[in-house]
Write an enzyme that holds these catalytic residues in place. Structure first.
Site, short mmCIF file in Angstrom:
data_model
loop_
_atom_site.label_atom_id
_atom_site.label_comp_id
_atom_site.label_asym_id
_atom_site.label_seq_id
_atom_site.Cartn_x
_atom_site.Cartn_y
_atom_site.Cartn_z
N GLN A 57 40.67 -10.43 -6.60
CA GLN A 57 39.28 -10.91 -6.54
C GLN A 57 38.26 -9.79 -6.33
O GLN A 57 37.09 -10.07 -6.04
CB GLN A 57 39.11 -11.98 -5.45
N ARG A 103 18.28 -17.87 6.27
CA ARG A 103 18.15 -18.69 7.47
C ARG A 103 18.59 -17.95 8.73
O ARG A 103 18.31 -18.40 9.85
CB ARG A 103 18.95 -19.99 7.30
N GLN A 104 19.29 -16.82 8.55
CA GLN A 104 19.69 -16.00 9.69
C GLN A 104 18.70 -14.84 9.84
O GLN A 104 19.04 -13.68 9.62
CB GLN A 104 21.12 -15.50 9.50
N ASP A 111 9.59 -31.08 9.69
CA ASP A 111 9.72 -30.58 11.06
C ASP A 111 8.48 -29.75 11.38
O ASP A 111 7.68 -29.41 10.50
CB ASP A 111 11.00 -29.76 11.26
N LYS A 148 11.44 -33.92 14.90
CA LYS A 148 12.84 -34.27 15.15
C LYS A 148 13.34 -33.59 16.41
O LYS A 148 12.97 -32.45 16.71
CB LYS A 148 13.71 -33.90 13.95
N ARG A 162 16.90 -32.78 18.63
CA ARG A 162 18.36 -32.70 18.53
C ARG A 162 18.99 -32.72 19.93
O ARG A 162 18.51 -32.05 20.84
CB ARG A 162 18.79 -31.42 17.81
N ASP A 218 9.67 -29.05 1.68
CA ASP A 218 10.47 -28.09 2.44
C ASP A 218 10.97 -27.02 1.47
O ASP A 218 10.83 -27.16 0.25
CB ASP A 218 11.64 -28.78 3.13
N THR A 242 22.54 -30.15 3.23
CA THR A 242 23.36 -31.37 3.21
C THR A 242 22.52 -32.63 3.07
O THR A 242 23.07 -33.72 2.92
CB THR A 242 24.20 -31.47 4.50
N THR A 261 18.93 -34.52 7.22
CA THR A 261 17.61 -34.65 7.82
C THR A 261 16.61 -35.23 6.83
O THR A 261 15.79 -36.09 7.19
CB THR A 261 17.12 -33.27 8.29
#
Length: 338
Positions: free
Chosen positions: A47, A105-106, A181, A204, A206, A230, A235, A238
């Site tokens: 690979q 996102r990090q 959000d 929202k 959590r 957004d 997934t 939300t």
């Protein structure tokens, strides 16, 4: 930079349809056949990724079109290895066109002993030899500061504004833009201002990571056609729950405009079975067959915007001119009539 050569396009395997569409648009603009550089990108049995470019690129202005979407690590390594191949082949300038910037996102350390992976990716790209980055809707605007090279961050909002004005013609007064959000208020406000619509927020809370315990709508959505805005839909948990909460609060219908349709795991099934009338995404990530066949998911093209941005970078004119909806209308005239 003085204009000496035509821009040359090269693509990895992440989003070949988008790369081909950019090449077609470039051919229309330049009045000549602009194709993707003939390249071999393959894997050895273990690979490892191997890249071979079959065209002379010495002294050329090169644009690598490659999203770092799923599989993120493979696509990122392809981008890095293609950059190294071009650099060692004496390309004059290498621009990484990354419609979807993975690991964005990090962008900060939310907890102790965690990485800032977006900064690591920026370092990898710079060290590999990338001279400039062209991307769209970075998850966090400060990621531009992670680079010591120029970064052009395009926005999907002007395209979305054209799409909304086209599909909701005669109903614009009924629209309300929703931020899913508190952190996305600035993004939602930008689209709201472009289309002249009011803004509401879904707050929202959590109890633990990945699980939304409670959602509260800040604003009166009764009798409104709501548009959730957004940058990423992963997934869709939300998003689907927010659509249901808005409907329960009296919204007549709910639509969503999301720049990057990651849509992993059960996302497509959730969207299909939700109360949302439509989910509009861009083609920054190559859509799967499930996404293409979903009855309430629609894809808007980014090739016209990316093509114009590449041409503007190549000839040294303004990229920020593409931030204005009116300037995009001629580029998208085949899709959105006045």
């Amino acid at each position: 930079m003085p204009v000496m050569t035509e821009p040359k396009l090269i693509a990895g395997n992440a989003n070949q349809p988008l790369a081909a569409a950019i090449a077609r648009r470039m051919s229309m603009h330049r009045g000549m056949n602009v194709g993707l550089c003939e390249t071999r990108v393959e894997r050895f049995n273990d690979q490892e990724i191997f890249v071979e470019v079959f065209e002379n690129v010495r002294g050329e202005d090169m644009y690598i079109i490659q999203s770092t979407s799923n599989p993120a690590n493979d696509n990122l390594m392809e981008l890095l290895i293609m950059t190294d191949a071009l650099k060692r082949s004496s390309a004059a300038r290498i621009t990484a066109v990354i419609p979807y910037f993975g690991y964005a996102r990090q962008d900060r350390r939310a907890k102790a002993r965690t990485p800032i992976s977006a900064k690591l990716v920026a370092n990898l790209l710079t060290e590999a030899g990338v001279d400039r980055v062209l991307t769209m809707d970075l998850h966090a605007a400060q990621i531009q500061g992670f680079f010591d090279i120029p970064v052009d961050n395009l926005y999907a909002a002007p395209i979305f504004a054209l799409d909304v004005q086209h599909h909701f013609k005669g109903r614009m007064d009924d629209l309300m833009v929703i931020s899913p959000d508190v952190g996305g208020v600035a993004r939602a406000r930008e689209l709201a201002q472009r289309i002249g619509a009011p803004l509401a927020i879904v707050d929202k809370r959590r109890e633990k990571a990945g699980e939304v315990a409670e959602m509260t709508v800040i604003g009166d959505v009764a009798g409104k056609a709501c548009i959730i805005v957004d940058d990423i839909c992963d997934t869709a948990g939300t998003l689907v729950k927010a659509a249901q909460v808005l409907t329960d609060q009296g919204a007549t219908e709910v639509h969503a405009y999301i720049t990057h349709g990651v849509l992993s795991g059960p996302a497509v099934e959730r969207v299909t079975n939700s109360v949302m009338k439509s989910l509009v995404i861009t083609d920054s990530i190559q859509p799967t067959e499930a996404v293409k066949n979903a009855p309430n998911i629609r894809i808007v093209p980014t090739a016209p915007m990316f093509t114009q941005a590449i041409l503007n970078i190549w000839n040294g004119t303004s990229v920020s001119s593409l931030f204005e909806t009116d300037n995009l209308l001629p580029i998208y005239e085949g899709l959105y009539s006045t």
